[in-house]
Each structure stands twice: as structure tokens, then as C-alpha cells.
Design an enzyme around this catalytic site. Structure first.
Site, PDB file in Angstrom:
ATOM      1  CD  GLU A 127     -15.429  -9.184  -3.582  1.00 24.91           C
ATOM      2  OE1 GLU A 127     -15.567  -8.553  -4.634  1.00 24.91           O
ATOM      3  OE2 GLU A 127     -16.392  -9.680  -2.976  1.00 24.91           O
TER       4      GLU A 127
ATOM      5  CG  ASP B  33     -18.623 -12.690  -2.592  1.00 22.58           C
ATOM      6  OD1 ASP B  33     -18.196 -12.055  -3.565  1.00 22.58           O
ATOM      7  OD2 ASP B  33     -19.756 -12.507  -2.099  1.00 22.58           O
TER       8      ASP B  33
END
Ligand code: CA
Length: 651
Positions: free
Chosen positions: A372, A343
Site C-alpha cells: 500500500e 501493509d
């Protein structure tokens, strides 16, 4: 990740920040950091707090007893910065906390930073006998072998996947849901793990399943929902998806049963990990042992906030880097996890990500790592040091989500049109970029950011933002029939890309979230998958399954090497801004086909495309797909139907 907002940050950090910010090196243990090691008649405890003046271990009979039955003063081992205590009795079933004194003040109690077994809601660590956490046959559990060209990732949330009354699952919303075979919707169509087999995905990516804080594990009779991007105990399993969060062994065992069932069914498992920020820092073991050390702090003692969630962690700090790596190793070795999705990976520095990759590939050369390549706001470190998408070429075997292909195919967040799939010009270059897996290619004009196409995660929707159906409802006036054609076209771009195809739970069922973009704490009425959609949109489900079967049958769609992509992938020049046409040539020795041809026509009219004269098997055309072939075609020109994909294999 867009999840938690408006955390009230404690002021404790400002007052008590430890002196590490001055640049003074702190001693860090060389061995793997363990806070609680149980061996029957003795348990060894340790907590890292090199600047502390004192530390205590507190032992409790339960996770909620008010008072400790024993308090042990811990002793500092200066060389490692560890406060240690050994209790020479059998502590199995006992709960513990640490309390640390910094700058003359006793900080609140904590389960530490590394608790692997915890009591309800994770406030106390638990002493468990790890042999008792293994389900039957766990020692024989092996991850299936999956070729890189067969990787198709399915992102799911435990509760979304099985909570709906139509799932036919007994253990709704639990880890055990994925162990149930033979589950069906009211019309007798497969749900759960059987459904995953049917649609041909091979990697299951679980939304955060490590202990997070917002779902109250003591109130599970009340429906509660969270994505879980508010991490608490990174090395412990989340309790709310277990059948008994009060028993520290149950959640561990059930999580392992789930992994075992997935492996047995032929899937590998990717864990979504959220090391970039924590829940309210003042509640964490980090701030309750070494305030200010594990986070990026401003000189005034406030937290940098690249995560948009109130804080950002400091991967460049020696002990935190060690911590993340050992935590990931723990999930691989103890739980047999096969990959990780980071993340907000751009909060982490490049060196840390590369060290993670090296250490995890040493355990399993097939481990899959991506994240990400962005942050929610500017992180504290300069852009050239962090794992931003544009820096992916500096990462070794670590990939990133491609918002290039996502935004080109469906239109960016809030955009008033639905991009390429809706016949909007201006998106062709980024669709081509995605097809090439983000590598440098002579016919692609977008700046490359990968060295290897497997670093490019190809997708058109995930848990964040609108799911595909909601995006269409926001951005187009097209009929449902036309929208379903757009979904098929969009997913064909994903499944024929040289990158790693990734889909979001229920896309294949045409699920929606009632237009809610950030559904991180929305009720089941928004997030749950209604399995009757499998009946209603069965044509779409079958299209997804055939697309997967086509990809599995044709490794030419995943050459796995940038030079091979440059050599074999050729875009066909079509004078239409909404048609992307390409061939993958020279596949002898790689694929059963000599070449593969794909025509992606986003426009509202059929377009004739010239192809080399040959004998072809049509695998997909006008909204239908069949890995065994829909028909045969011999010739040198093909009509690409409006809003549809055509796939041809030259035999
Ligand atoms: Ca929890």
C-alpha cells in the site's frame, strides 16, 4: 489497512527511552539475528539490548506456568550488543522469556523480538526441534513456475474463506482448509482450493497469518474474528488458525501443510506483512528490550502514529531494517513463501524497501513484492524518503496498489456514484492510466508513477472498505442485473490491464459484507463467504473464470515492460467520456493473436467503435466471455454494448 484503533499506549517508553535517539551508534550483530538456536543437547539464547544493564533468561515448563524452573543470568557480548546464555541440556518442549534491565528498572518479560516458535497467545518463546515441524515431503516442496503474465492474485482471510456452513470444508477457518480437495457447496459445486483452480487465479494472498494479538487463542470455542493487523510475533505463525495453539509445533506444521498443498495445486503464496506498526507497543519485545529504539518517537517520548494504530516503526534504524529483511528471508527459506504484500508501505523508507527487494530477489528472482503506497496519517519521515505510491518509480521491483484504477472504475470511498462502471464521466483518464499499468504513455494524461507495468497492482476491491457489491448498493439505484453487468465490466478492466490483476475473496461470487466498510472485527455473519452464492451467481463465477483463461491465453495483456507498452498499446479515440477502447498491436512472437482489442463501455447506451479491418475472434461481449471464442467477426466497426466489455483477438 484500517483496523485497530484507540490503543492505550504504555507510558513506559517516555520514562525509559534508550539513549539511541541522541545519535550515538549502537552495536548491531553482523550475523543473522537469532534468539534461540536448539541443537539437541544445548540451546543458545541471545537478546539484543546493547544499552541494557542486565538481562535474564527464564525457562518454563509450559506457556502458562506461573514460575520459571530456571533463571539464567545472561552475559553481554559488547561487540554485537547481544546478551547471551547457553543451556547445556536438552530443552526441547521448554518455553522461555527474556527480562531486560534498562535505566535501573527491570522491564516486563518478553518472548523477545524474533521468536519463531511460541506458546499459546505468543507471550513465551518455545524451544522446538525444527526437523519435527516439517510435514511429509516438505523437502521436495517447490513453488510452481508462473509466468508474470499469468499472475492473478486472490486475496483471502482464512476464516472468511471456509468458516461458513456451506463451505463443505472440515477444517473450517483453519490453515488446513486449504489442504482439502473435493469440497463442495450443497449444490455440488466446488469450494475451497478446487474453486480457486476453477477460477484461474494463480497467487493466493493471505491476510496476516503471522502471530497477532487480538484473537484469544485460549478461547477458540467462542467465535472470534480479526483481520490480524495487530502484529505481535513477526516470525511466528498465528495460532488461532491452527488446530492446537497450545502445541508450538502444530501451527508451524499445519501452516507448512497449507503451503505445500497450495504449491502442489499450482498456486504461489503471498503473505500480507505488517511491519509498519505493532500492537500496543508496551506489550511487544521491542519496547521490552530497547524502549524507543524500534519506533519513531517524538521528543516528548510519545509515538508518531502514521499507521493510525498508535505507533509507527522505524525502518531507518539499522537494527530494525536488518530485522525486517531477516524476517522476510525467514518466511521465504523456512516456509517457502513466494511474495509479500506490505501493509501501509509508505511508513517504510525507500532505501529499506529497495534493500528488501535486492535481498529477496537474490533468494528467488520471481518473488513478488508490492504494498500500500500510503499511510493512515502523516508518517514522521518526509514524503520524498518514504515508499509512497508516487515514489514507486524510485523502487526497484516493488509495486503498489493503484487507487487510480480502483477509484475511477467504482467511484472513490463514500462517493455518491459508482464511477466509470456506472456510466459517470470524468474517469476515463484514470481507467486508461490503469490499463497502461501506470507507466508513462503518450496518450495517458495522468502523471505516471511506475517504471514497469508490473509495479501497478490493478484492482477494484480488497478487504478494506466496501467490497464491490456493497459499493454498488451504496452508490447506485440500478437493478441487480445491471449491477452484475457493472461488476463484469469492472473486472474486465482489471484483467485486461498491463498491471497485476488482484481480486478480493468472493468478489467472483458477488459476496457482500452487509454494507460494513471496516469489517476488521465483524462477526462471521458479515465476513464469511456463503458458498451457496456460487450457485446463485454462477454466471458471474464463469465470467471470472473465462476472463482469467483469456488472460492466460494472451500474454499481450501483460507486456511486462514500459517501452513495450508505449510501443504496442494504443488507445482508440472514441468521442464518449464513458468508453475506453484500446488495441495491443504487433504481438507476433508474443501472443497467438496478431492484436488484441478491448472496448470498455461504461455508458448506458451501445456505442459504435471503428477498428482496423481484420478477422477477429470475439472473446467477450455483452456480459459473456469465452477464451475459446464466442463467435467470429470480420470487419472494421463493432458495437460496444452498454455497460459491458468487448474483447477481440485478431488472428
Ligand atoms: Ca495470536
Amino acid at each position: 489497512m484500517i483496523s485497530m484503533r484507540n490503543f492505550l499506549m504504555g507510558t513506559m517508553a517516555a520514562a525509559l527511552m534508550v539513549s539511541c535517539a541522541s545519535g550515538e551508534a549502537l552495536n548491531v550483530p553482523k550475523a543473522t539475528y537469532e534468539e534461540c538456536v536448539y541443537s539437541g543437547d544445548r540451546t543458545e539464547f541471545a537478546v539484543w539490548a546493547p544499552t541494557a544493564e542486565a538481562a535474564q533468561l527464564r525457562l518454563y515448563r509450559s506457556a502458562s506456568d506461573e514460575s520459571a524452573f530456571q533463571i539464567v543470568n545472561m552475559k553481554l557480548s559488547k561487540k554485537e550488543g547481544l546478551w547471551k546464555a547457553t543451556v547445556k541440556e536438552d530443552l526441547k518442549g521448554v518455553f522461555y522469556t527474556f527480562q531486560v534491565q534498562q535505566n535501573g528498572q527491570w522491564l516486563p518479560e518478553t518472548a523477545g523480538i524474533s521468536a519463531k516458535a511460541v506458546g499459546v497467545n505468543g507471550w513465551r518463546g518455545a524451544v522446538v526441534d525444527w526437523d519435527e515441524t516439517d510435514p511429509e515431503g516438505w523437502a521436495e516442496d517447490r513453488s510452481p513456475e508462473i509466468r508474470p503474465s499469468d499472475i492473478i492474485v486472490y486475496e483471502m482471510h482464512h476464516r472468511d474463506f471456509s468458516i461458513h456452513e456451506t463451505s463443505g470444508v472440515i477444517n473450517k477457518g483453519k490453515y488446513l482448509a486449504l489442504t482439502e480437495e473435493g469440497t463442495k457447496n450443497p449444490d455440488g459445486l466446488a469450494t475451497g482450493i478446487d474453486h480457486l483452480k476453477e477460477i484461474g487465479v494463480t497467487y493466493v494472498q493471505l491476510l496476516p497469518s503471522t502471530d497477532y494479538i487480538t484473537v484469544d487463542e485460549t478461547r477458540l470455542d467462542t467465535p472470534q474474528y480479526n483481520w490480524g493487523y495487530d502484529p505481535f510475533n513477526y516470525n511466528a505463525v498465528e495460532g488461532s488458525y491452527s488446530t492446537d495453539p497450545y502445541n508450538p509445533v502444530t501451527r508451524i506444521k499445519e501452516f507448512k501443510q497449507m503451503i505445500q498443498a497450495l504449491h502442489k495445486a499450482g498456486f504461489r503464496v503471498i503473505l500480507d506483512v505488517v511491519y509498519n506498526h505493532t500492537t500496543d507497543a508496551s506489550k511487544t519485545g521491542f519496547e521490552r528490550t530497547m524502549p524507543g529504539y524500534f519506533y519513531r518517537m517524538r521528543p516528548d517520548g510519545t509515538f508518531f502514529d502514521g499507521s493510525g494504530c498508535g505507533n509507527e516503526t522505524a525502518s531507518e534504524q539499522e537494527m530494525f531494517r536488518k530485522y525486517i529483511i531477516e524476517s522476510l528471508e525467514w518466511w521465504m527459506k523456512e516456509y517457502h513463501i513466494d511474495g509479500f504484500r506490505f501493509d501501509l508501505m509508505a511508513i517504510h523508507d525507500i532505501d529499506t524497501m529497495n534493500e528488501i527487494s535486492e535481498r529477496l530477489h537474490a533468494i528467488d528472482p520471481a518473488v513478488v513484492i508490492y504494498g500500500e503506497g500510503w499511510a493512515a496519517q502523516s508518517p514522521a519521515l518526509p514524503a520524498e524518503q518514504i515508499a509512497l505510491k508516487v515514489n514507486t518509480h524510485m523502487l526497484n521491483k516493488v509495486g503498489a496498489f493503484s487507487d487510480n484504477i480502483r477509484d475511477a472504475v467504482r467511484g472513490p470511498l463514500g462517493c455518491e456514484n459508482a464511477g466509470f462502471m456506472d456510466g459517470v464521466a470524468g474517469n476515463k483518464e484514470n481507467v486508461q492510466f490503469g490499463i497502461a499499468g501506470g507507466v508513462e504513455h503518450p496518450q495517458v494524461t495522468v502523471e505516471p508513477w511506475t517504471n514497469n507495468p508490473l509495479q501497478h497492482v490493478s484492482y477494484v476491491s480488497c478487504h478494506d472498505d466496501h467490497c464491490l457489491r456493497d459499493r454498488l448498493e451504496e452508490a447506485t439505484k440500478a437493478s441487480e442485473k445491471e449491477r452484475l453487468n457493472m461488476v463484469k465490466l469492472a473486472q474486465t478492466a482489471v484483467y485486461t490491464s498491463q498491471g497485476i490483476p488482484f481480486i478480493f475473496t468472493g468478489e467472483e461470487l458477488y459476496r457482500h459484507k452487509q454494507g460494513v466498510k471496516n469489517s476488521y472485527c465483524s462477526p462471521d455473519s458479515i465476513n464469511a463467504i456463503d458458498w451457496t452464492y456460487k450457485t446463485k451467481y454462477n454466471d458471474l463465477v464463469r465470467y471470472y473464470a473465462e476472463l482469467a483463461a483469456i488472460r492466460h491465453a494472451h500474454p499481450g495483456f501483460c507486456l511486462g515492460d514500459a517501452a513495450l507498452v508505449r510501443e504496442k498499446l494504443e488507445f482508440i479515440d472514441v468521442d464518449d467520456p464513458c468508453v475506453v477502447a484500446f488495441r495491443i498491436n504487433g504481438l507476433e512472437g508474443i501472443d497467438s493473436a496478431k492484436s488484441l482489442t478491448v472496448l470498455l463501455n461504461g455508458s448506458k447506451k451501445p456505442v459504435a467503435v471503428s477498428i482496423p479491418e481484420g478477422q477477429y475472434v470475439v472473446l467477450a461481449q455483452n456480459g459473456q466471455a469465452d477464451a475459446d471464442g464466442l463467435s467470429a467477426y470480420t470487419g472494421n466497426a463493432i458495437i460496444a454494448g452498454s455497460t459491458s466489455a468487448t474483447i477481440l483477438a485478431e488472428m
